[in-house]
Design an enzyme around this catalytic site. Sequence first.
Site, PDB file in Angstrom:
ATOM      1  N   ASP A  34       0.858  -1.186   0.000  1.00 32.43           N
ATOM      2  CA  ASP A  34       0.000   0.000   0.000  1.00 32.43           C
ATOM      3  C   ASP A  34       0.892   1.233   0.000  1.00 32.43           C
ATOM      4  O   ASP A  34       2.079   1.168   0.340  1.00 32.43           O
ATOM      5  CB  ASP A  34      -0.943   0.018   1.205  1.00 32.43           C
ATOM      6  CG  ASP A  34      -2.198   0.853   0.954  1.00 32.43           C
ATOM      7  OD1 ASP A  34      -3.261   0.269   0.656  1.00 32.43           O
ATOM      8  OD2 ASP A  34      -2.109   2.104   1.026  1.00 32.43           O
ATOM      9  N   VAL A 119      -8.854  -5.188 -10.118  1.00 37.29           N
ATOM     10  CA  VAL A 119     -10.121  -5.130  -9.375  1.00 37.29           C
ATOM     11  C   VAL A 119     -10.622  -3.682  -9.290  1.00 37.29           C
ATOM     12  O   VAL A 119     -11.816  -3.426  -9.148  1.00 37.29           O
ATOM     13  CB  VAL A 119      -9.942  -5.721  -7.942  1.00 37.29           C
ATOM     14  CG1 VAL A 119     -11.239  -5.660  -7.147  1.00 37.29           C
ATOM     15  CG2 VAL A 119      -9.458  -7.169  -8.002  1.00 37.29           C
ATOM     16  N   THR A 120      -9.715  -2.727  -9.405  1.00 35.76           N
ATOM     17  CA  THR A 120     -10.061  -1.306  -9.282  1.00 35.76           C
ATOM     18  C   THR A 120     -11.103  -0.892 -10.328  1.00 35.76           C
ATOM     19  O   THR A 120     -11.014  -1.279 -11.486  1.00 35.76           O
ATOM     20  CB  THR A 120      -8.781  -0.446  -9.477  1.00 35.76           C
ATOM     21  OG1 THR A 120      -7.779  -0.923  -8.587  1.00 35.76           O
ATOM     22  CG2 THR A 120      -9.049   1.018  -9.229  1.00 35.76           C
ATOM     23  N   ASN A 121     -12.045  -0.078  -9.890  1.00 34.00           N
ATOM     24  CA  ASN A 121     -13.089   0.438 -10.796  1.00 34.00           C
ATOM     25  C   ASN A 121     -12.726   1.803 -11.374  1.00 34.00           C
ATOM     26  O   ASN A 121     -11.945   2.521 -10.757  1.00 34.00           O
ATOM     27  CB  ASN A 121     -14.407   0.547 -10.031  1.00 34.00           C
ATOM     28  CG  ASN A 121     -15.121  -0.790  -9.994  1.00 34.00           C
ATOM     29  OD1 ASN A 121     -15.231  -1.452 -11.009  1.00 34.00           O
ATOM     30  ND2 ASN A 121     -15.590  -1.181  -8.824  1.00 34.00           N
ATOM     31  N   ARG A 152     -23.098 -12.814  -7.507  1.00 32.69           N
ATOM     32  CA  ARG A 152     -24.274 -12.091  -6.979  1.00 32.69           C
ATOM     33  C   ARG A 152     -25.560 -12.681  -7.567  1.00 32.69           C
ATOM     34  O   ARG A 152     -26.525 -12.952  -6.840  1.00 32.69           O
ATOM     35  CB  ARG A 152     -24.158 -10.605  -7.341  1.00 32.69           C
ATOM     36  CG  ARG A 152     -23.149  -9.891  -6.473  1.00 32.69           C
ATOM     37  CD  ARG A 152     -23.066  -8.409  -6.766  1.00 32.69           C
ATOM     38  NE  ARG A 152     -22.235  -7.761  -5.754  1.00 32.69           N
ATOM     39  CZ  ARG A 152     -21.445  -6.718  -5.978  1.00 32.69           C
ATOM     40  NH1 ARG A 152     -21.361  -6.186  -7.186  1.00 32.69           N
ATOM     41  NH2 ARG A 152     -20.737  -6.186  -5.000  1.00 32.69           N
ATOM     42  N   HIS A 176     -18.886  -4.668 -16.352  1.00 30.67           N
ATOM     43  CA  HIS A 176     -19.183  -4.861 -14.940  1.00 30.67           C
ATOM     44  C   HIS A 176     -20.418  -4.056 -14.537  1.00 30.67           C
ATOM     45  O   HIS A 176     -20.610  -2.940 -14.981  1.00 30.67           O
ATOM     46  CB  HIS A 176     -17.967  -4.390 -14.135  1.00 30.67           C
ATOM     47  CG  HIS A 176     -18.064  -4.655 -12.672  1.00 30.67           C
ATOM     48  ND1 HIS A 176     -18.719  -5.738 -12.143  1.00 30.67           N
ATOM     49  CD2 HIS A 176     -17.553  -3.986 -11.615  1.00 30.67           C
ATOM     50  CE1 HIS A 176     -18.616  -5.715 -10.835  1.00 30.67           C
ATOM     51  NE2 HIS A 176     -17.921  -4.660 -10.482  1.00 30.67           N
TER      52      HIS A 176
HETATM   53  N1  APR Z   1      -0.390   2.556  -4.442  1.00 29.39           N
HETATM   54  C1  APR Z   1      -0.747   1.609  -3.544  1.00 29.39           C
HETATM   55  N2  APR Z   1      -1.898   1.660  -2.853  1.00 29.39           N
HETATM   56  C2  APR Z   1      -2.712   2.702  -3.075  1.00 29.39           C
HETATM   57  C3  APR Z   1      -2.388   3.729  -4.001  1.00 29.39           C
HETATM   58  C4  APR Z   1      -1.154   3.617  -4.699  1.00 29.39           C
HETATM   59  N3  APR Z   1      -0.781   4.543  -5.596  1.00 29.39           N
HETATM   60  N4  APR Z   1      -3.403   4.634  -3.994  1.00 29.39           N
HETATM   61  C5  APR Z   1      -4.327   4.189  -3.120  1.00 29.39           C
HETATM   62  N5  APR Z   1      -3.903   3.035  -2.557  1.00 29.39           N
HETATM   63  C6  APR Z   1      -4.576   2.215  -1.538  1.00 29.39           C
HETATM   64  C7  APR Z   1      -5.220   3.054  -0.439  1.00 29.39           C
HETATM   65  O1  APR Z   1      -4.261   3.559   0.470  1.00 29.39           O
HETATM   66  C8  APR Z   1      -6.163   2.038   0.195  1.00 29.39           C
HETATM   67  O2  APR Z   1      -5.561   1.370   1.282  1.00 29.39           O
HETATM   68  O3  APR Z   1      -5.645   1.472  -2.068  1.00 29.39           O
HETATM   69  C9  APR Z   1      -6.452   1.051  -0.951  1.00 29.39           C
HETATM   70  C10 APR Z   1      -7.906   1.036  -1.377  1.00 29.39           C
HETATM   71  O4  APR Z   1      -8.636   0.513  -0.326  1.00 29.39           O
HETATM   72  P1  APR Z   1     -10.131   0.989   0.065  1.00 29.39           P
HETATM   73  O5  APR Z   1     -10.180   2.471   0.071  1.00 29.39           O
HETATM   74  O6  APR Z   1     -10.513   0.230   1.295  1.00 29.39           O
HETATM   75  O7  APR Z   1     -11.000   0.529  -1.170  1.00 29.39           O
HETATM   76  P2  APR Z   1     -11.564  -0.948  -1.460  1.00 29.39           P
HETATM   77  O8  APR Z   1     -12.913  -1.095  -0.868  1.00 29.39           O
HETATM   78  O9  APR Z   1     -10.516  -1.941  -1.111  1.00 29.39           O
HETATM   79  O10 APR Z   1     -11.745  -0.871  -3.036  1.00 29.39           O
HETATM   80  C11 APR Z   1     -10.637  -0.823  -3.900  1.00 29.39           C
HETATM   81  O11 APR Z   1     -11.699  -2.100  -5.621  1.00 29.39           O
HETATM   82  O12 APR Z   1     -13.867  -2.904  -5.812  1.00 29.39           O
HETATM   83  C12 APR Z   1     -12.977  -1.895  -6.192  1.00 29.39           C
HETATM   84  O13 APR Z   1     -14.390   0.046  -6.546  1.00 29.39           O
HETATM   85  C13 APR Z   1     -13.418  -0.528  -5.699  1.00 29.39           C
HETATM   86  O14 APR Z   1     -11.841   0.725  -7.001  1.00 29.39           O
HETATM   87  C14 APR Z   1     -12.123   0.230  -5.706  1.00 29.39           C
HETATM   88  C15 APR Z   1     -11.094  -0.851  -5.342  1.00 29.39           C
END
Ligand code: APR
Length: 313
Positions: A34, A119-121, A152, A176
């Site tokens: 992270d 996985v990111t949207n 789902r 998606h």
């Molecule tokens: N490098 C590494 N980690 C990062 C970076 C980066 N450049 N930018 C953000 N992060 C980390 C954040 O610090 C955070 O811990 O990505 C993590 C995202 O976690 P959450 O905010 O809890 O989001 P989450 O619910 O895990 O969803 C992540 O998956 O399902 C998709 O739409 C959702 O795009 C979203 C992603």
Amino acid sequence: MSRPKISVIGAGNVGATTALMLAGLEHGDIVLVDIVEDMPQGKALDLMEMSPVLDYDSVITGTNNYDDTAGSDVVVITSGIPRKPGMSRDDLISTNTNIVKQVTEQVAAKSPNAILILVTNPLDAMVYVAHKVSGFPKHRVMGMAGALDSARFMSFIAMELGVSVENINAFVLGGHGDDMVPLERFTTVAGVPITELMPPDRVEALIQRPRGGGGEIVKLLKTGSAFYAPAASAVEMVEAIVKDKKKIIPSCVLAEGEYGIENTFVGLPVKLGKTGIEEILEIKLTDEESKALHVSASHVKELCEHIEGMGIL
Ligand code: APR
């Protein structure tokens, strides 16, 4: 023989839950990354301390340094931000495009042979970004969407009919969420199409619910989006790869002529094994199904063109 090395980028809700499930199922050793200092180290240590209770020997490392991800076999990318109140769709797209671009550059430099699962949207567009930035061949870059949309859909069918989830097989194509294209004639309960088991209005209701499935959870959670089912769905894909299962899982992949779709990332049924996407399954669609899939693919194409126009890549 060493265990598979699986890196999970983003140690938030989806990433940490993915690491937890991968470790619990002993699919490999896990590196949790992270941008926030100390947080992935803390979560990794917590997961290590849980291992004697659940009896797993996976090693979980937390880090802010991509050197620790070097030589990964599979990398799951969850880093990004969820849409916040007042934020436009464009703001979300540009922020997550930047994050996925930066992350992919570092991942690809350290693990040139890895298989990437996004996985990111917005999912389909983020797979496009990772594919372009990594320069990896198309069989090694894919997105987790269909596995979640079909999970789902299957859970709603099981709840409606009061039958075991083990009896249910769902078939979905397309983008998606809203753009998902479920094929009800191939969605079965103990081999029987759901169209034989319930009236058309119930089938339609069960199709609509997973389309808005992400939004339904956001509304309930208020401070974030779904993570248990998304993480489990990503883990299903990782398992198919590291165990070379040759499992058919709907995934976001680059279509180059399949289903008449050219050069677009879209959800299609694929066979996943140790080399990544080993085959895209093509089945004959009805005109209506094909039209819905093409509409879905055109939405992704527009979004990717929009990202190109932003000048980030
Ligand atoms: N490098 C590494 N980690 C990062 C970076 C980066 N450049 N930018 C953000 N992060 C980390 C954040 O610090 C955070 O811990 O990505 C993590 C995202 O976690 P959450 O905010 O809890 O989001 P989450 O619910 O895990 O969803 C992540 O998956 O399902 C998709 O739409 C959702 O795009 C979203 C992603």
